[in-house]
Structure formats: C-alpha cells, structure tokens
Design a protein around this motif. Structure first.
Motif, PDB file in Angstrom:
ATOM      1  N   UNK A  36      60.910  65.203  26.724  1.00 34.18           N
ATOM      2  CA  UNK A  36      59.784  65.505  25.857  1.00 34.18           C
ATOM      3  C   UNK A  36      60.017  64.765  24.539  1.00 34.18           C
ATOM      4  N   UNK A  37      59.245  63.739  24.312  1.00 32.86           N
ATOM      5  CA  UNK A  37      59.365  62.934  23.099  1.00 32.86           C
ATOM      6  C   UNK A  37      58.402  63.498  22.060  1.00 32.86           C
ATOM      7  N   UNK A  38      58.946  64.156  21.041  1.00 30.75           N
ATOM      8  CA  UNK A  38      58.104  64.764  20.009  1.00 30.75           C
ATOM      9  C   UNK A  38      57.359  63.681  19.236  1.00 30.75           C
ATOM     10  N   UNK A  39      56.065  63.863  19.037  1.00 29.52           N
ATOM     11  CA  UNK A  39      55.270  62.870  18.313  1.00 29.52           C
ATOM     12  C   UNK A  39      55.442  62.997  16.804  1.00 29.52           C
ATOM     13  N   UNK A  40      55.913  64.145  16.313  1.00 25.72           N
ATOM     14  CA  UNK A  40      56.004  64.374  14.873  1.00 25.72           C
ATOM     15  C   UNK A  40      57.100  63.547  14.209  1.00 25.72           C
ATOM     16  N   UNK A  41      58.089  63.092  14.984  1.00 28.70           N
ATOM     17  CA  UNK A  41      59.186  62.333  14.385  1.00 28.70           C
ATOM     18  C   UNK A  41      59.170  60.859  14.784  1.00 28.70           C
ATOM     19  N   UNK A  42      58.058  60.398  15.351  1.00 30.75           N
ATOM     20  CA  UNK A  42      57.969  58.990  15.715  1.00 30.75           C
ATOM     21  C   UNK A  42      57.867  58.110  14.468  1.00 30.75           C
ATOM     22  N   UNK A  43      58.316  56.876  14.592  1.00 30.61           N
ATOM     23  CA  UNK A  43      58.284  55.941  13.477  1.00 30.61           C
ATOM     24  C   UNK A  43      57.203  54.902  13.634  1.00 30.61           C
ATOM     25  N   UNK A  44      57.325  53.823  12.862  1.00 31.74           N
ATOM     26  CA  UNK A  44      56.327  52.764  12.870  1.00 31.74           C
ATOM     27  C   UNK A  44      56.203  52.107  14.232  1.00 31.74           C
ATOM     28  N   UNK A  45      57.338  51.983  14.936  1.00 35.09           N
ATOM     29  CA  UNK A  45      57.331  51.314  16.237  1.00 35.09           C
ATOM     30  C   UNK A  45      57.325  52.311  17.392  1.00 35.09           C
ATOM     31  N   UNK A  46      56.925  53.551  17.140  1.00 31.01           N
ATOM     32  CA  UNK A  46      56.839  54.537  18.205  1.00 31.01           C
ATOM     33  C   UNK A  46      57.995  55.511  18.197  1.00 31.01           C
ATOM     34  N   UNK A  47      58.511  55.802  19.363  1.00 30.19           N
ATOM     35  CA  UNK A  47      59.515  56.843  19.533  1.00 30.19           C
ATOM     36  C   UNK A  47      60.790  56.543  18.750  1.00 30.19           C
ATOM     37  N   UNK A  48      61.426  57.604  18.253  1.00 25.49           N
ATOM     38  CA  UNK A  48      62.720  57.451  17.575  1.00 25.49           C
ATOM     39  C   UNK A  48      63.881  57.625  18.541  1.00 25.49           C
ATOM     40  N   UNK A  49      63.589  57.866  19.808  1.00 28.50           N
ATOM     41  CA  UNK A  49      64.656  58.036  20.785  1.00 28.50           C
ATOM     42  C   UNK A  49      65.342  56.694  21.061  1.00 28.50           C
ATOM     43  N   UNK A  50      66.619  56.724  21.435  1.00 28.37           N
ATOM     44  CA  UNK A  50      67.345  55.470  21.676  1.00 28.37           C
ATOM     45  C   UNK A  50      67.047  54.850  23.029  1.00 28.37           C
ATOM     46  N   UNK A  51      66.197  55.467  23.821  1.00 23.92           N
ATOM     47  CA  UNK A  51      65.844  54.925  25.138  1.00 23.92           C
ATOM     48  C   UNK A  51      64.329  54.905  25.280  1.00 23.92           C
ATOM     49  N   UNK A  52      63.819  53.881  25.957  1.00 20.35           N
ATOM     50  CA  UNK A  52      62.391  53.769  26.245  1.00 20.35           C
ATOM     51  C   UNK A  52      62.188  53.912  27.744  1.00 20.35           C
ATOM     52  N   UNK A  53      61.146  54.654  28.145  1.00 18.25           N
ATOM     53  CA  UNK A  53      60.923  54.967  29.557  1.00 18.25           C
ATOM     54  C   UNK A  53      59.636  54.321  30.048  1.00 18.25           C
ATOM     55  N   UNK A  54      59.622  53.988  31.346  1.00 17.68           N
ATOM     56  CA  UNK A  54      58.453  53.364  31.947  1.00 17.68           C
ATOM     57  C   UNK A  54      57.211  54.226  31.728  1.00 17.68           C
TER      58      UNK A  54
END
Length: 400
Positions: A194-212
């Motif tokens: 679950x990628x929270x939208x409230x902490x996303x940055x300019x380039x999207x998710x702040x998570x260290x991994x990107x998923x298909x």
C-alpha cells in the motif's frame, strides 16, 4: 504491548549519573556497542573548527592587537604566542563540551527508552546490524543498521525501530533513514504493498522500489485517494478478501500517512522519519495504529491460497483395491464403480489448503524507474549544453 500506555519514562527527570552508569553496564555486558571514543572527539574538533571559521575575524583582530602591543613593548616574541594558545584552548574546550554533551544525550536517550519499553511490557535493544527482515528496505544498500529497537511479544510479536542504509560512494554517497513497525503474522500472505499518496514526492512514490503498473488494483470507495494498492497478478480476488471495507476504513483512519507492505508472514509500516523517539506523541500514534489492526489479523490468518490445494491433495487409493490386487468379494467392496466407505473420519481442516503462498504470489514484480532517469538525463544535457553555449547560440539565432 500492554493494554495501557505509560509515557512517564519519556518525560520524567533523569539522573544523568544513573544514566551513564546504566550505559556503561550495557557496554560492559555486550548489549550495546562501544562508545564513540576518538570519533566523538573528532566531531568536537569539527564543531570547534566551524566556530573558528565563523568568528575568525574576531580572533584575527585579537591576534593583530597582541602583535601591536608586543611590538610597542619590545617583547613581540612572547605575546605573539598568546593568540595561538587561546585558539588551542578554545578548540579543546569546545571539543570536550561537544563530546560530553553527545555522551550524556546518548545515555539519557537509551535510559529513557529502556525504561519506557519495560513500563509497556516490551524490551529495548540499542541496535541490530543487518536485521533479517523480508521488507523491501532491509535488502538495499550497505551498512544496514536498525537502532533503538523496541520489541513486544504479546498479544503478538511487534517491533518498532529506526533503520538506515547507505547507497552510492564518494560525493554521491547517500544515507537513507526510515522508521518502521514490523508485526508478525501467523500465516504467510501474498505480497501486497500500500503506497500512501500523502507522502509522495515530485517524481511519485517515496518507496525505494517501483512496481509494475499492471499489478495495481483499484478498490471501492475513496481508498484509492489515500493508497495505491499493488498485488501479484492473479491475486486480485485474494486482495479483495483481505481488504474488506472495514479494514480499508481502518487503514484510512489510522495509517494514511504510512506506507504498508505485507510480505511472507509480516506486515511492515514505513515512514521517512524516526519512529523510536523520546516524543510521547509519536509512540501514542504508533501504538494506536497497531492496536487498530490487532483484532483484524485473525481474519487475514484464515486466508488460504487455493493454488496450493492441488499440491496438498492426498492420493486416495481406489476403493476396494489393495496392494495385492482387487479385494475379494467377502469384503463387499469389490464391485466396479462402487465406492466403499472410508476406514477413517476425515478432519475438516484437511479439506483446506495448507498455510502458505504459491510462488507467483510471494513477490511483486518490480519495474525500472525510467521517469526519474529521463528527467535526470534531460537536466544533465541542459547543464552540459548550457556550459558549452549551445542554448545561448540557439536562442540568439532564433530571436535575431
């Protein structure tokens, strides 16, 4: 974790001597790493150097004054050493103060967190190198370390901590810092993020991994406004079973500022901030988040992966058959096509798949973050061409 929240050890006055004695005992017993030693002194000297850079003009004036006075008195050799002695004494004093402050603040912090953990039915641990957890942040980079770990075993295992790892090298070296909560489940579940939208940055998710993107699952209501849910392909129905409307509401109400990962038999909560702190409000919030889901984990742990049913299905012999061939007519079970009764009562639990997740559901498929790379390359090209005057020549020719 206890049913009541006791924050007093975080705010009560602390005897600094008792805190230092406590830390010394921790280090003597091997529960805590050795002190900073020379590193603390180096940090103190660095602070002193910065101080001198800021106030260097003042010391230069003092030095010039002493030289002038020495020249007038006929004794410049002795007085000219006074400014150097003052500078050395100031550096030593500042370095000592910084080292003592660092030592005392670490001792008080550890002392408070240990007492806080024990007051709430948990245990505190100073650090863990390369913690063996399956979450996405725990396998990245190098110099991996969890610090100020607070663990509880009842009513289920839960761990709060701060975590950091390092990527890159030289001038491009970056230390990534996270706060995490790890909750142990009794049943492995599909890999869900679950990628929270409230902490996303300019380039999207702040998570260290990107998923298909084809693993993105849209849920009902306004859940998609708060979270982007990713689940393995083919596990959409399983995700809907796990994320019922009441569970979605709890995530929105209690964990909308956190990224969530369910992997193997763990649930992780992440944020790019320290979780294990001396601030009671942070602990009250994290305790409330965990408590909001405790009574819902039982529903998750009833989930079974039907894909494992075929692997777990027992091989039942043909009724009436035996190792020596067809049974005799005397047992009444030799009639072709007629099934005889089982010689035992099958337990109902055996009719369900065993706990576990089939291989396709164990890990999400990751994608390469091309958008970030394209933006970086475009910026680099603009910088390089700008230095070469290409854009200036182009623009001057365009508006000539």
């Amino acid at each position: 974790m206890t049913s009541t929240f006791d924050e007093r050890p975080l705010t009560e006055p602390v005897d600094r001597a008792a805190a230092r004695a406590y830390v010394a005992e921790l280090r003597k017993s091997g529960r805590a790493p050795a002190g900073t030693g020379p590193i603390g002194i180096v940090i103190g000297v660095a602070f002193a150097a910065v101080f001198l850079l800021v106030f260097g003009g003042v010391f230069a004036s003092i030095f010039t004054t002493f030289l002038a006075v020495g020249s007038g008195s006929g004794a410049p050799g002795v007085l000219s050493f006074v400014p150097f002695v003052m500078i050395v004494l100031i550096i030593a004093l500042i370095a000592t103060l910084v080292w003592r402050f660092s030592r005392n603040s670490t001792a008080v912090r550890w002392y408070r967190l240990d007492r806080f953990a024990r007051a709430n039915g948990m245990q505190w641990h100073p650090e863990a190198i390369n913690p063996p957890l399956p979450g996405m942040i725990f396998s990245l980079g190098r110099s991996r370390k969890a610090t100020d770990i607070v663990r509880g075993a009842h009513p289920r295992f839960v761990e709060f901590g701060n975590y950091q790892y390092t990527t890159g090298s030289g001038k491009n070296q970056t230390t990534h810092k996270w706060g995490y909560v790890a909750v142990k489940l009794s049943t492995p579940l599909p890999h869900i993020v679950l990628d929270a939208t409230s902490n996303n940055g300019l380039f999207g998710s702040n998570l260290p991994a990107a998923f298909n993107r084809d693993q993105r699952l849209s849920l009902e209501g306004d859940f998609d406004r708060h979270f982007s849910l990713y689940c393995p392909e083919g596990y959409e129905a399983d995700a809907l079973y796990l994320f019922t409307p009441d569970i979605m509401a709890r995530f929105i109400d209690h964990a909308a500022a956190l990224d969530v990962e369910i992997v193997d038999d763990w649930m992780f909560l992440y944020a790019k901030r320290d979780f294990s702190t001396l601030y009671p409000g942070t602990w009250a919030w994290l305790f409330s988040v965990v408590r909001a889901f405790l009574d819902k984990f039982a529903q998750w742990e009833r989930w079974r992966d039907d894909r494992l049913a075929a692997l777990a299905a027992p091989v039942v012999p043909t009724p009436g058959a035996s190792a020596n061939g067809p049974a005799g007519a005397a047992d009444g079970a030799g009639t072709p096509g007629v099934a005889g009764p089982l010689p035992f009562v099958a337990p109902m639990a055996a009719l369900r798949p065993p706990p576990g997740v089939a291989a396709p559901g164990r890990r999400l498929k990751q994608r390469f973050p091309w958008a970030i790379v394209i933006v970086f390359v475009a910026f680099l090209a603009f910088f390089l061409f700008g230095q070469a005057g290409v854009f200036a020549g182009f623009l001057s020719g365009l508006f000539r």
